[in-house]
Scaffold this active site. Structure first.
Site, PDB file in Angstrom:
ATOM      1  N   ILE A   1       0.853  -1.075  -0.134  1.00  0.00           N
ATOM      2  CA  ILE A   1       0.009  -0.068   0.019  1.00  0.00           C
ATOM      3  C   ILE A   1       0.828   1.206   0.148  1.00  0.00           C
ATOM      4  O   ILE A   1       0.346   2.403   0.049  1.00  0.00           O
ATOM      5  CB  ILE A   1      -1.049  -0.064   1.298  1.00  0.00           C
ATOM      6  CG1 ILE A   1      -0.209  -0.126   2.516  1.00  0.00           C
ATOM      7  CG2 ILE A   1      -2.098  -0.975   1.126  1.00  0.00           C
ATOM      8  CD1 ILE A   1      -1.168   0.284   3.658  1.00  0.00           C
ATOM      9  N   GLY A   2       2.222   1.092  -0.144  1.00  0.00           N
ATOM     10  CA  GLY A   2       3.061   2.174  -0.280  1.00  0.00           C
ATOM     11  C   GLY A   2       3.681   2.754   0.933  1.00  0.00           C
ATOM     12  O   GLY A   2       3.895   4.030   1.126  1.00  0.00           O
TER      13      GLY A   2
ATOM     14  N   SER B   1      10.396  -4.368   0.982  1.00  0.00           N
ATOM     15  CA  SER B   1      10.075  -5.138   2.083  1.00  0.00           C
ATOM     16  C   SER B   1       9.421  -6.444   1.310  1.00  0.00           C
ATOM     17  O   SER B   1       8.297  -6.761   1.245  1.00  0.00           O
ATOM     18  CB  SER B   1       8.693  -4.735   2.779  1.00  0.00           C
ATOM     19  OG  SER B   1       8.620  -3.218   2.601  1.00  0.00           O
TER      20      SER B   1
ATOM     21  N   CYS C   1       7.596 -11.919   4.149  1.00  0.00           N
ATOM     22  CA  CYS C   1       8.251 -12.172   5.314  1.00  0.00           C
ATOM     23  C   CYS C   1       7.870 -13.664   5.813  1.00  0.00           C
ATOM     24  O   CYS C   1       8.449 -14.219   6.552  1.00  0.00           O
ATOM     25  CB  CYS C   1       7.668 -11.205   6.472  1.00  0.00           C
ATOM     26  SG  CYS C   1       6.042 -11.042   6.832  1.00  0.00           S
TER      27      CYS C   1
ATOM     28  N   SER D   1       1.933  -4.008   6.188  1.00  0.00           N
ATOM     29  CA  SER D   1       2.557  -2.843   5.927  1.00  0.00           C
ATOM     30  C   SER D   1       3.618  -2.677   7.139  1.00  0.00           C
ATOM     31  O   SER D   1       3.934  -3.676   7.877  1.00  0.00           O
ATOM     32  CB  SER D   1       1.618  -1.620   5.685  1.00  0.00           C
ATOM     33  OG  SER D   1       2.311  -0.657   5.185  1.00  0.00           O
TER      34      SER D   1
ATOM     35  N   GLU E   1      10.284 -11.003 -10.315  1.00  0.00           N
ATOM     36  CA  GLU E   1      11.112 -11.821 -11.239  1.00  0.00           C
ATOM     37  C   GLU E   1      10.906 -11.814 -12.666  1.00  0.00           C
ATOM     38  O   GLU E   1      11.454 -12.282 -13.629  1.00  0.00           O
ATOM     39  CB  GLU E   1      11.480 -13.411 -10.654  1.00  0.00           C
ATOM     40  CG  GLU E   1       9.855 -13.883 -10.549  1.00  0.00           C
ATOM     41  CD  GLU E   1       9.158 -13.787  -9.075  1.00  0.00           C
ATOM     42  OE1 GLU E   1       9.364 -12.306  -8.615  1.00  0.00           O
ATOM     43  OE2 GLU E   1       8.623 -14.508  -8.599  1.00  0.00           O
TER      44      GLU E   1
HETATM   45  C1  LIG Z   1       5.609  -7.273   3.325  1.00  0.00           C
HETATM   46  S1  LIG Z   1       4.403  -6.748   2.089  1.00  0.00           S
HETATM   47  C2  LIG Z   1       5.324  -5.359   1.706  1.00  0.00           C
HETATM   48  C3  LIG Z   1       4.120  -4.273   2.244  1.00  0.00           C
HETATM   49  C4  LIG Z   1       4.512  -2.787   1.665  1.00  0.00           C
HETATM   50  N1  LIG Z   1       5.832  -2.346   2.287  1.00  0.00           N
HETATM   51  C5  LIG Z   1       3.557  -1.787   2.378  1.00  0.00           C
HETATM   52  O1  LIG Z   1       3.876  -0.870   3.101  1.00  0.00           O
HETATM   53  O2  LIG Z   1       2.279  -2.182   2.147  1.00  0.00           O
HETATM   54  C6  LIG Z   1       5.051  -7.691   0.694  1.00  0.00           C
HETATM   55  C7  LIG Z   1       4.518  -7.394  -0.694  1.00  0.00           C
HETATM   56  O3  LIG Z   1       5.161  -8.123  -1.555  1.00  0.00           O
HETATM   57  C8  LIG Z   1       4.186  -8.581  -2.616  1.00  0.00           C
HETATM   58  N2  LIG Z   1       4.898  -9.557  -3.328  1.00  0.00           N
HETATM   59  C9  LIG Z   1       5.142 -10.770  -2.886  1.00  0.00           C
HETATM   60  N3  LIG Z   1       5.799 -11.382  -3.885  1.00  0.00           N
HETATM   61  C10 LIG Z   1       6.150 -10.660  -4.827  1.00  0.00           C
HETATM   62  C11 LIG Z   1       6.656 -10.866  -5.987  1.00  0.00           C
HETATM   63  N4  LIG Z   1       7.343 -12.045  -6.572  1.00  0.00           N
HETATM   64  N5  LIG Z   1       6.619  -9.821  -6.936  1.00  0.00           N
HETATM   65  C12 LIG Z   1       6.123  -8.608  -6.706  1.00  0.00           C
HETATM   66  N6  LIG Z   1       5.431  -8.318  -5.211  1.00  0.00           N
HETATM   67  C13 LIG Z   1       5.467  -9.362  -4.611  1.00  0.00           C
HETATM   68  C14 LIG Z   1       3.016  -9.064  -1.918  1.00  0.00           C
HETATM   69  O4  LIG Z   1       1.987  -8.829  -2.750  1.00  0.00           O
HETATM   70  C15 LIG Z   1       2.957  -7.850  -0.606  1.00  0.00           C
HETATM   71  O5  LIG Z   1       2.323  -6.690  -1.246  1.00  0.00           O
END
Ligand SMILES: C[S@@+](CC[C@H](N)C(=O)[O-])C[C@H]1O[C@@H](n2cnc3c(N)ncnc32)[C@H](O)[C@@H]1O
Length: 400
Positions: A13-14, A76, A79, A385, A58
Site C-alpha cells: 500500500i506504499g 519489504s 516475510c 505494511s 522476477e
Molecule cells: C510485506 S508486504 C510489503 C508491504 C509494503 N511495504 C506496504 O507498505 O504495504 C510484501 C508485498 O510483496 C508483494 N509480493 C510478494 N511476492 C512478490 C513478487 N514476486 N513480485 C512482486 N510483488 C510481490 C506482496 O503482494 C505484498 O504486497
C-alpha cells in the site's frame, strides 16, 4: 542535490513511499512493483502519479531495471519464509525466489544504486537469505548497518519489532556502524549505552526504549507478528496472566516516554458499533485477549488477521474505561455462559479501527482506502505494511 530516483519493490500500500515523503528527501519514486491487485489499488489511490508495475519482480528484466536508472531501492520482501511461526522455508521457500532474483540482478546493473533500505520480520537476521544479501552487498562495495527496531523507540504505543538494513555505496562507513552487530536503537539514542553495548557485546538491549517484552528476544515470547503465543509459566493471576506479565504491562503503561493510545484513537460514534467484539469471540477468546484502555501506552503488533482471528493478532480496546478488568475476570470461568457474557459485555471491548491502526503505523490522515476495500481487506493490508515513522527516520539516517 538532484532528486533521487527511487525504486520501491514489494510496494504493497506504499508504506515505503509514505516514509520517503515524510523524510522530506528530494526524491521521486520512478517505479513501484507489486503483484497484489488490491494493494495496488490502494497504492494508486494514494500515489496516483507513480508508475506502478503490477507484475512479479522476477518478471522484470535486467534491461528494464537498467532503464529505470534508480539511485535507491526501498523494499519489504515477503516475510512468511522467515517468520518463526511459519515453516521457515528461508531460501528454499518459493516466496524467496524474487528476492534471490534481485540479489542476482544487483551486481549486473549498469549503474549500482547508491542507497538501499530493506525491511523484514525479526527472524530474517538469522536466515540464509540475509547471509546472501550481506554477501552481495559486500561484493558490490556497500557499507551497511542492520537494526531491530520497534515503533516504541519513537514513543509510539505499538510493538512491531522489525529487522531493517540500510546500505550505501562506496562511501565512508556510517559513523555509528558496528560490524557484526545488529543495533536495537536509533544511533542518536543514548550513544553511551550503544558504545558500552559495543564494547561488552552484551547483546540486544541497546539504547532505545524497547519495551521489556521487546528486549526479551526469546522466540516464543517476542512481540513481533511472527511470534508464537505460548502460555506463560507460573501461577496465573487472572486472565491467564502471571505476576510477571502484569508487572511488565504496568511498567509499560507508566513509561511516560511513550504516548498514550488515546492520541491515536477516533472519536467514539455510532459507526463504532461494527467494531465491537461479537459474543462468540468474547466467550471463546476472552482469556487470550490483550486488553488495553485509551490511557495505556502499549498495544501488540497488528497482524493481517486482525478483526478476523482473535488470538495474537493485536490488542483490543476497552471502551468502558471505569470497569475494573480484575472484577470482570474474577471467577468468570465458573459462571454459566449467559452471565459470563453479561459480565464481559460490561467492558465494551472493540477492535481498533483501520484508521486507528494507520495512525499507529504513522500514515497521515490524507492516506486512505478506496471505498470498495472491505474492512477485512484493510486490516490485512495494514497488517502487511510497516511503521512509516521508523522507516522515515532510517531514510534520513541513511542519507544524512
Ligand atoms: C510485506 S508486504 C510489503 C508491504 C509494503 N511495504 C506496504 O507498505 O504495504 C510484501 C508485498 O510483496 C508483494 N509480493 C510478494 N511476492 C512478490 C513478487 N514476486 N513480485 C512482486 N510483488 C510481490 C506482496 O503482494 C505484498 O504486497
Amino acid at each position: 542535490m538532484a532528486s533521487l530516483r527511487v525504486l520501491e519493490l514489494y510496494s504493497g500500500i506504499g508504506g515505503m513511499h509514505q516514509a520517503l515523503k515524510e523524510s522530506c528527501t528530494s526524491a521521486e519514486v520512478v517505479g513501484a512493483v507489486d503483484v497484489n491487485t488490491l494493494a495496488n489499488e490502494v497504492y494508486k489511490h494514494n500515489f496516483p502519479g507513480t508508475p506502478l508495475w503490477a507484475k512479479t519482480i522476477e518478471g522484470i528484466t535486467l534491461k528494464e531495471f537498467d532503464r529505470l536508472s534508480f539511485d535507491m531501492i526501498l523494499m519489504s520482501p515477503p516475510c512468511q519464509p522467515f517468520t518463526r511461526i511459519g515453516l521457515q522455508g528461508d531460501i528454499s521457500d518459493p516466496r524467496t525466489k524474487s528476492f534471490l532474483y534481485i540479489l542476482d540482478i544487483l551486481p549486473r546493473l549498469q549503474k549500482l544504486p547508491k542507497y538501499l533500505l530493506l525491511e523484514n520480520v525479526k527472524g530474517f537476521e538469522s536466515s540464509s537469505a540475509r547471509n546472501e544479501l550481506l554477501r552481495t552487498l559486500e561484493m558490490c562495495g556497500f557499507k551497511y548497518q542492520e537494526f531491530l527496531l520497534s515503533p516504541t523507540c519513537l514513543g509510539i504505543p505499538n510493538s512491531r519489532l522489525r529487522y531493517f538494513l540500510i546500505a550505501k555505496l562506496h562511501q565512508e562507513p556510517f559513523s555509528f556502524q558496528v560490524p557484526g552487530r545488529i543495533l536495537t536503537g536509533f544511533p542518536d539514542q543514548d550513544q553511551e549505552d550503544l558504545f558500552k553495548d559495543k564494547v561488552t557485546n552484551k547483546a540486544d538491549e541497546a539504547s532505545c526504549s524497547l519495551s521489556s517484552e521487546e528486549k526479551n528476544l526469546d522466540p516464543n515470547v517476542g512481540p513481533d507478528c511472527s511470534s508464537k503465543k505460548s502460555l506463560p509459566k507460573g501461577p496465573f493471576l487472572f486472565k491467564l496472566e502471571t505476576v510477571e506479565e502484569m508487572e511488565r504491562k504496568h511498567g509499560q503503561d507508566n513509561d511516560s516516554s511513550i504516548q498514550m493510545l488515546k492520541d491515536f484513537l477516533e472519536d467514539e460514534n455510532e459507526e463504532m458499533s461494527q467494531y465491537f467484539l461479537p459474543p462468540k469471540s468474547l466467550l471463546r477468546y476472552a482469556f487470550l485477549l490483550d486488553i488495553v484502555k485509551p490511557t495505556c501506552r502499549r498495544s501488540t503488533c497488528f497482524t493481517k488477521g486482525y478483526g478476523h482471528y482473535v488470538e495474537g493478532t493485536g490488542s483490543v480496546l476497552q471502551t468502558a474505561v471505569d470497569v475494573q478488568l480484575e472484577s470482570v475476570f474474577k471467577h468468570l470461568e465458573e459462571l454459566p455462559e449467559e452471565e459470563k457474557l453479561m459480565k464481559l459485555s460490561t467492558l465494551k471491548l472493540r477492535y481498533f479501527t483501520p484508521r486507528e491502526i494507520a495512525n499507529l503505523h504513522g500514515f497521515p490522515l490524507e492516506f486512505g482506502f478506496p471505498d470498495k476495500v472491505t474492512l477485512k481487506q484493510r486490516y490485512r493490508l495494514l497488517g502487511n505494511s510497516l511503521n512509516v515513522h521508523v522507516v522515515a527516520k532510517l531514510i534520513s539516517i541513511l542519507l544524512g
